[in-house]
Design a protein around this motif. Structure first.
Motif, PDB file in Angstrom:
ATOM      1  N   GLU A 127       3.318   6.712 -10.636  1.00  0.00           N
ATOM      2  CA  GLU A 127       2.527   5.647 -11.260  1.00  0.00           C
ATOM      3  C   GLU A 127       3.341   4.759 -12.178  1.00  0.00           C
TER       4      GLU A 127
ATOM      5  N   ARG B 108       1.870   1.793  -3.418  1.00  0.00           N
ATOM      6  CA  ARG B 108       0.759   2.230  -4.256  1.00  0.00           C
ATOM      7  C   ARG B 108       0.486   3.712  -4.117  1.00  0.00           C
ATOM      8  N   TYR B 109       0.613   4.248  -2.886  1.00  0.00           N
ATOM      9  CA  TYR B 109       0.203   5.628  -2.659  1.00  0.00           C
ATOM     10  C   TYR B 109       1.345   6.613  -2.579  1.00  0.00           C
ATOM     11  N   ASN B 110       2.611   6.143  -2.526  1.00  0.00           N
ATOM     12  CA  ASN B 110       3.694   7.095  -2.326  1.00  0.00           C
ATOM     13  C   ASN B 110       4.715   7.097  -3.433  1.00  0.00           C
TER      14      ASN B 110
ATOM     15  N   TRP C 249       0.832  -1.216   0.000  1.00  0.00           N
ATOM     16  CA  TRP C 249       0.000   0.000   0.000  1.00  0.00           C
ATOM     17  C   TRP C 249       0.857   1.252   0.000  1.00  0.00           C
TER      18      TRP C 249
END
Lengths: 527, 114
Positions: free
Chosen positions: A354, A349-351, A346
């Motif tokens: 892309e 995914r968020y830090n 996670w």
């Protein structure tokens, strides 16, 4: 797979084209899902050959096999991964050969039915000489010119288990490819291990087409399950089927001897005496039939009940835990959860960007792709051996050399699994020797030798006496960065690795080319 | 040489017996079988002469002929009165199965021919 076999047996029993076509469709589905379809396309021709040798070859088998082979082959060629292999690789040649043999057999049967014996013999010997030599010659030419490819490594390793160990380390490194221990058989099957031979015995007693198939399926799958643990899943259905046959045959045999009349006292004397007279004729084989039958039936019932308990226990203990969330029992008996994997994914995914690329060992490829939604270099498909070897070279080299490789592969993040803080034993340091072996197995990694990473005495150690190549490689540095100042256990110095149970040798170093981005709560995943 | 003459005699006898004993329906299927086999041989000869460049097209066409041959042969076996004991399908069911398998075969051939 089971659907294909079910339709195949139906086709052989009925001789109908519809069941054969359904078998081919089920086979198509099997080809599109697993490389193990090679087992099917070899077992079905083996069955047909066995039927030919035992004299069970009939028109039904001809119709069934020809339809299944033709439709199945052209359907399987629709899958890009299979492509033209069914006509080029050795793994499919048995099916092709059996197809030809089927046509020949049927044609010979047809001609035989039209002629007398002597006429047929002359014609047959003439045809054999001309056609036989031509076919054999063509076969030899094709083999010698290399048009028929030999068995690929994956399947050759099943026939010669030492092949993978000596030539292809990536196949040898997968834990599921190791030979099966005896205890695994009992753990997964319990009672079925004993009822399996019983079922085979009963199948031999009554040799129908379907029984021959089940016997062959059982024998081949038990051999393969013994060679490779992962193939237990191929063995499981046929174990159940054969054990079912065994148990039901045993129960039928003994229940026939169970005489309920004897338990009822209120039968008229004439009926009683007549039944006793009848039974007196039977009891010449062995005395006290009723008691023994009762005992055997009770024993089988007991076995079946314990089997159910065993299976539910095994499923709950071993096959129900997700491998991505670890749990342990703390001192007072309560459950403690380690959710580090998901925490790290996670975070990724968020830090991160892309289009960031993550380099890790192939075991975590699918997990990172699915949960962190980032591009990875290699995943569990292990499709590209050279690429995986490059990653292995990066992990085994010093930080400078690894940086060059990582720049070449355009890597943004490196992910390692480290179990030293909590004592997790499936971490990357324990897998490291496989990375070395795979890294050294291709051309660019020829300078990497496994012996460099061992101590002079031949041990794999991470403490002060460890090999300097090991203590300075990228994997070591990424796993143990800042670990030298950490206290892990009471009465132990800082930097005590709880998995290897030693104090690490190379502490207090700085990373020059990489930077620590994230470490999870229990240091399981380090990015 | 004598043996060749014997073989020729046997073949002639075989042909005569075939002509007299086989019912008309089966002869029709046999004619179809010969035609399909000829088509297959022509395709294979072409492939040997010109080369296998669009290999998928060659395979698709060749397997189509082999498939038609096999399915028609299976139909013939099922329709033959002499084999009634081994099968328990009515002639209508045999033909329906034949059509079903052909649909699958031609769908795949169309997809594969490229």
């Amino acid at each position: 797979m089971l659907l294909t076999y079910y339709f195949w047996i139906k086709a052989v029993k009925s001789g109908s084209i519809m069941w054969s076509a359904s078998c081919a469709l089920a086979y198509f589905y099997m080809v599109s899902s697993w490389g193990g379809y090679v087992f099917l396309i070899n077992l079905i021709p083996l069955h047909v050959l066995a039927l030919m040798f035992t004299g069970h070859f009939s028109h039904r088998v001809y119709v069934a096999y020809s339809t299944v082979y033709i439709l199945g082959t052209i359907l399987s060629m629709q899958i890009p991964f299979v492509g033209f292999q069914p006509v080029q690789s050795s793994e499919h040649m048995l099916a092709f050969g059996t197809f030809g043999l089927c046509q020949l057999f049927s044609f010979i049967e047809y001609v035989k039915s039209k002629l007398t014996k002597t006429q047929f013999d002359t014609l047959f010997s003439f045809a054999l000489v001309t056609v036989g030599f031509a076919a054999a010659g063509a076969g030899v030419v094709l083999w010698a010119s290399g048009k028929i490819a030999p068995w690929t490594g994956r399947f050759y390793a099943l026939l010669d288990p030492s092949y993978a160990k000596n030539h292809i380390p990536i196949i040898a490194s997968v834990s599921e490819h190791q030979p099966t221990a005896w205890s695994s058989f009992f753990f997964d099957f319990e009672l079925l291990v004993f009822m399996f031979p019983v079922g085979i015995y009963y199948c031999f007693k009554e040799l129908t087409d379907a029984n021959i198939f089940i016997i062959m399926y059982g024998m081949t799958s038990i051999y393969f399950a013994g060679v490779m643990v992962r193939l237990m899943l191929v063995l499981a259905p046929v174990m159940c089927v054969l054990s079912g046959i065994g148990i039901s045959s045993v129960l039928t045999t003994y229940m026939r001897n169970l005489d309920v009349n004897q338990l009822k006292k209120s039968v008229t004397s004439t009926a009683q005496s007549s039944t006793r007279a009848r039974r007196n004729d039977d009891s010449s084989s062995y005395p006290r039939k009723n008691e023994i039958a009762f005992g055997v039936v009770c024993m089988m019932t007991f076995f079946l009940m314990t089997y159910v308990f065993h299976c539910t226990w095994v499923t709950s203990e071993a096959y129900s835990s997700p491998s991505i969330v670890l749990s342990a029992r703390s001192g007072d008996g309560s459950r403690y959860i380690f959710d580090d994997f998901r925490e790290a994914y996670w975070w990724l995914r968020y830090n991160t960007d892309e289009d960031a690329k993550v380099m890790s060992w192939w075991d975590y490829g699918y997990q990172i792709t699915a949960m962190a939604n980032r591009t990875i270099l290699v995943d569990n498909n292990t499709w590209n051996n050279t690429h995986i070897s490059r990653v292995g070279q990066a992990m085994s080299s010093t930080e400078d050399k690894a940086y060059e490789i990582m720049r070449e592969l355009d890597v943004d993040y490196v992910l390692v699994i480290f179990g030293g803080l909590i004592g997790y034993s499936s971490d990357d340091i324990n897998k490291f020797l496989w990375m070395v072996r795979i890294g050294g197995s291709t051309e660019k990694g020829a300078h990497i030798k496994e012996s460099d990473y061992f101590t002079p005495q031949g041990e794999f150690r991470v403490d002060k006496s460890g090999s300097p190549t090991l203590l300075n490689c990228l994997m070591y540095k990424l796993s143990y960065y800042r670990f030298g100042e950490t206290y892990t256990e009471q009465d132990k110095p800082p930097g005590y690795d709880r998995t290897r149970s030693v104090e690490i040798g190379n502490k207090n170093f700085e990373l020059e080319k990489l930077e620590e981005a994230y470490t999870t709560e229990h240091w399981l995943v380090r990015i | 040489m004598g043996q060749l003459g014997e073989v020729a005699g046997i073949l002639r006898k075989l042909y005569d017996e075939y002509r007299t004993t086989t019912p008309k329906k089966l002869k029709l299927i046999d004619a179809y079988l010969v035609y399909v086999m000829l088509t297959g041989i022509i395709q294979f000869a072409y492939c040997l002469l010109v080369g296998t460049f669009p290999f998928n097209s060659f395979l698709s066409g060749f397997i189509s002929t082999v498939g038609c041959f096999v399915l028609a042969a299976s139909l013939r076996i099922q329709l033959n009165k002499a084999n009634q004991s081994t099968f328990n399908v009515t002639p209508e069911r045999a033909f329906a199965d034949f059509v079903f398998a052909h649909i699958i075969l031609h769908l795949v051939v169309m997809n594969f021919i490229g």
